[in-house]
Scaffold this active site. Sequence first.
Site, short mmCIF file in Angstrom:
data_model
loop_
_atom_site.label_atom_id
_atom_site.label_comp_id
_atom_site.label_asym_id
_atom_site.label_seq_id
_atom_site.Cartn_x
_atom_site.Cartn_y
_atom_site.Cartn_z
CG ASP A 67 63.35 29.91 53.20
OD1 ASP A 67 63.93 30.58 53.43
OD2 ASP A 67 62.50 29.95 54.09
CD GLU A 146 54.02 29.09 55.45
OE1 GLU A 146 54.08 28.41 56.91
OE2 GLU A 146 54.17 30.06 55.87
#
Length: 247
Positions: A67, A146
């Site tokens: 990421d 998330e």
Amino acid sequence: MRVRVFATPTALARALARDVAHALGTKPRLVLGLPTGGTPIPLYAELVRLHALRRASFRSATTFNLDEFLGIGPEDPQSYRAFMQRHLFAHVDISPRRVHFLDGKVRSRRAIRDECDRYERAIARAGGIDLQILGLGTNGHIGFNEPGRSLVARTHCTRLKPATRRANAPLFGNQTAAVPREALSMGMATILQARRIVLLATGLAKARCVERMIRGPVTPRLPASFLQLHRHAEVWVDEAAARNLEG
Ligand code: PGA
């Protein structure tokens, strides 16, 4: 999931570095998926040490990081790209053209989509990820997937949770407000397509999350629980992170 418990974070880092060095020895063109964060720092230090001893070579290896923050360029010292350079890449014999990152500097929504698609294609072109190493967010995230009502399968742009922004504040002069609100991340399917996955978690703060990830239901409320669906997912923890697993 296979769980391995080590006495200390250092013992874990040493064992995993040996494992990675062995994998590189067996398959020099290994494709590695790599995490950032505090947890893998001892692993990278140990890989650098093994490299200096000529016991680990990255010469033909390829890497894909999980990421990157949106709005942060590769040259920016706060980027995950710069983090990897500091902790690993600058100290080993990896070829820069085989190091892959999501480019956080893309702006328009269209450019973001194109960048995410490019990353998926690059992973596919490299033949897929052989070994994906993961950290674990205290909220159960892996990469920047998330917790929420749903997950995104492929590489995508995501809004960071307040807890995640707080956890990343040290990279931004301890200013949570300075941490970008969005990031690009491999998706859950991208991660689950790796041939082997090793998730690392150390410290008491991760104990509850480790327990839920291994013993709880598979749920987008705890993205790491999806690793239960993988054939070759391993969880490497120190005794502190394993505390709730006893008995
Ligand atoms: P940490 O982060 O290693 O700094 O705890 C893990 C993560 O958020 O993935």
